[in-house]
Design an enzyme around this catalytic site. Structure first.
Site, short mmCIF file in Angstrom:
data_model
loop_
_atom_site.label_atom_id
_atom_site.label_comp_id
_atom_site.label_asym_id
_atom_site.label_seq_id
_atom_site.Cartn_x
_atom_site.Cartn_y
_atom_site.Cartn_z
N ASN A 77 0.88 -1.17 0.00
CA ASN A 77 0.00 0.00 0.00
C ASN A 77 0.91 1.22 0.00
O ASN A 77 1.46 1.58 1.03
CB ASN A 77 -0.91 -0.02 1.24
CG ASN A 77 -1.74 1.26 1.33
OD1 ASN A 77 -1.77 2.05 0.40
ND2 ASN A 77 -2.41 1.44 2.47
N TRP A 78 1.05 1.82 -1.18
CA TRP A 78 1.97 2.95 -1.30
C TRP A 78 1.42 4.21 -0.62
O TRP A 78 2.15 5.18 -0.45
CB TRP A 78 2.24 3.26 -2.78
CG TRP A 78 3.15 2.29 -3.47
CD1 TRP A 78 3.73 1.17 -2.94
CD2 TRP A 78 3.59 2.36 -4.84
NE1 TRP A 78 4.49 0.54 -3.89
CE2 TRP A 78 4.43 1.25 -5.06
CE3 TRP A 78 3.35 3.23 -5.89
CZ2 TRP A 78 5.03 1.00 -6.29
CZ3 TRP A 78 3.95 3.00 -7.13
CH2 TRP A 78 4.78 1.89 -7.32
N GLU A 94 -7.10 4.89 7.49
CA GLU A 94 -6.86 6.30 7.15
C GLU A 94 -8.06 6.90 6.43
O GLU A 94 -8.34 8.09 6.56
CB GLU A 94 -5.57 6.43 6.33
CG GLU A 94 -4.34 6.19 7.22
CD GLU A 94 -3.14 5.60 6.53
OE1 GLU A 94 -3.07 5.62 5.29
OE2 GLU A 94 -2.25 5.10 7.26
N GLU A 124 -5.68 -4.65 10.44
CA GLU A 124 -4.67 -3.61 10.66
C GLU A 124 -5.00 -2.85 11.93
O GLU A 124 -5.82 -1.91 11.90
CB GLU A 124 -4.65 -2.63 9.48
CG GLU A 124 -4.24 -3.25 8.17
CD GLU A 124 -3.61 -2.23 7.23
OE1 GLU A 124 -2.51 -2.51 6.75
OE2 GLU A 124 -4.20 -1.16 7.00
N GLY A 173 2.20 2.56 10.86
CA GLY A 173 3.16 3.65 10.72
C GLY A 173 3.84 4.04 12.02
O GLY A 173 4.49 5.08 12.11
N SER A 225 3.16 -1.92 10.56
CA SER A 225 4.59 -1.97 10.90
C SER A 225 5.22 -3.32 10.61
O SER A 225 6.08 -3.79 11.36
CB SER A 225 4.82 -1.56 12.36
OG SER A 225 4.45 -0.20 12.56
N GLY A 227 2.80 -1.01 4.38
CA GLY A 227 2.87 0.42 4.08
C GLY A 227 4.30 0.86 3.86
O GLY A 227 4.88 0.64 2.79
N GLY A 228 4.89 1.48 4.86
CA GLY A 228 6.22 2.10 4.72
C GLY A 228 7.27 1.19 4.11
O GLY A 228 8.03 1.62 3.22
P1 13P Z 1 2.85 0.55 7.81
O1 13P Z 1 3.37 -0.74 7.24
O2 13P Z 1 3.60 1.75 7.33
O3 13P Z 1 2.67 0.48 9.28
O4 13P Z 1 1.37 0.75 7.19
C1 13P Z 1 0.46 -0.30 7.27
C2 13P Z 1 -0.71 0.03 6.44
O5 13P Z 1 -1.47 0.91 6.75
C3 13P Z 1 -0.91 -0.74 5.20
O6 13P Z 1 -2.18 -0.52 4.67
#
Ligand code: 13P
Length: 246
Positions: free
Chosen positions: A9-10, A95, A164, A170, A208, A229-230
């Site tokens: 997920n960019w 989000e 999640e 994040g 994370s 994500g990250g």
């Molecule tokens: P992180 O991997 O940056 O914690 O983000 C997770 C996320 O929200 C994927 O959709």
């Protein structure tokens, strides 16, 4: 057991040169035992499709309109995503729930709109830190998933679910494998009661996930892969996570 799935997920990251470099690295590191997909910003879908076409890597979007078409300025329909060759679309990411006021009923209608056009919705559920500390984790994720199950009815087994925990997104504070597994088991039981086919369904963990914790998370019996994500923005990290999944 379904084939493991790892989805990038960019979020609102990327640029044309950075995307090209990242996708080239992921293509070069094939093959993966897991299915690998990239949920990219809408404006990069065409280029992502062109880059990945002919490979077994998949792509998708991060949101979809509940409406089929019409006067909905700024919205993107499921039919448009299908035209871009998307296989997946995220719905109900925390989000979007937090910053765009998306509630359970809207998320469920978005999942239905996606399925109606042959896309697989990745339905995101998860509790906030306050909800976890109040002992409400199970009730929250069950309520979020229940809305989608009822909307999709006999098609509910077609979705992918992503757990999640909001407090892990994040933050660098991932759920422990045991914490994540406990929630995944609850979700699978709920899916089993609704569909009778939950063993064949995919439940991802997100929050994370990094190269150093991915293998332990993916080793849990009810964790079928990850939503990243990250770490999905760094080629070496994302490749390592994809490898950890299968
Ligand atoms: P992180 O991997 O940056 O914690 O983000 C997770 C996320 O929200 C994927 O959709």
């Amino acid at each position: 057991m379904p084939r493991p799935l790892v989805v990038a997920n960019w979020k609102m990251h990327g640029s044309r040169p950075a995307n090209a470099e990242l996708l080239a690295a992921l293509l070069a590191a094939r093959p993966y035992a897991a299915e690998v997909a990239f949920c990219v910003p809408f404006v990069y879908l065409h280029e992502t499709a062109a880059t990945l076409a002919g490979s077994e890597l998949r792509w998708g979007a991060q949101d979809v309109s509940e409406h089929a078409q019409g006067a909905y300025t700024g919205e993107i329909s499921a039919a448009m995503l299908a035209e871009c060759g998307c296989r997946y679309v995220l719905v109900g990411h925390s989000e979007r729930r937090t910053h765009h006021g998306e509630g359970d009923a809207l998320v469920a209608r978005k999942a239905q709109a996606a399925l109606g056009r042959g896309l697989t919705p990745i339905v995101c559920v998860g509790e906030t830190l306050a909800e976890r500390e109040a002992g409400d984790t199970e009730a929250v994720v069950k309520r979020q998933l229940s809305a989608v199950i009822h909307q999709l009815a006999h098609c509910a087994a077609e979705m992918v679910v992503a757990y999640e925990p909001v407090w892990a997104i994040g933050t660098g504070r991932q759920a422990s494998p045991e914490q994540a597994q406990a929630v995944h088991a609850v979700l699978r039981a709920q899916l089993q009661a609704a569909t009778g086919r939950a063993q064949a369904m995919t439940i991802l963990y997100g929050g994370s996930v990094k190269p150093d914790n991915a293998a332990a998370l993916f080793a849990q019996p009810d964790i079928d892969g990850g939503l990243i994500g990250g770490a999905s923005l760094k080629a070496a990290d994302f490749t390592a996570i994809c490898r950890a999944a299968g």
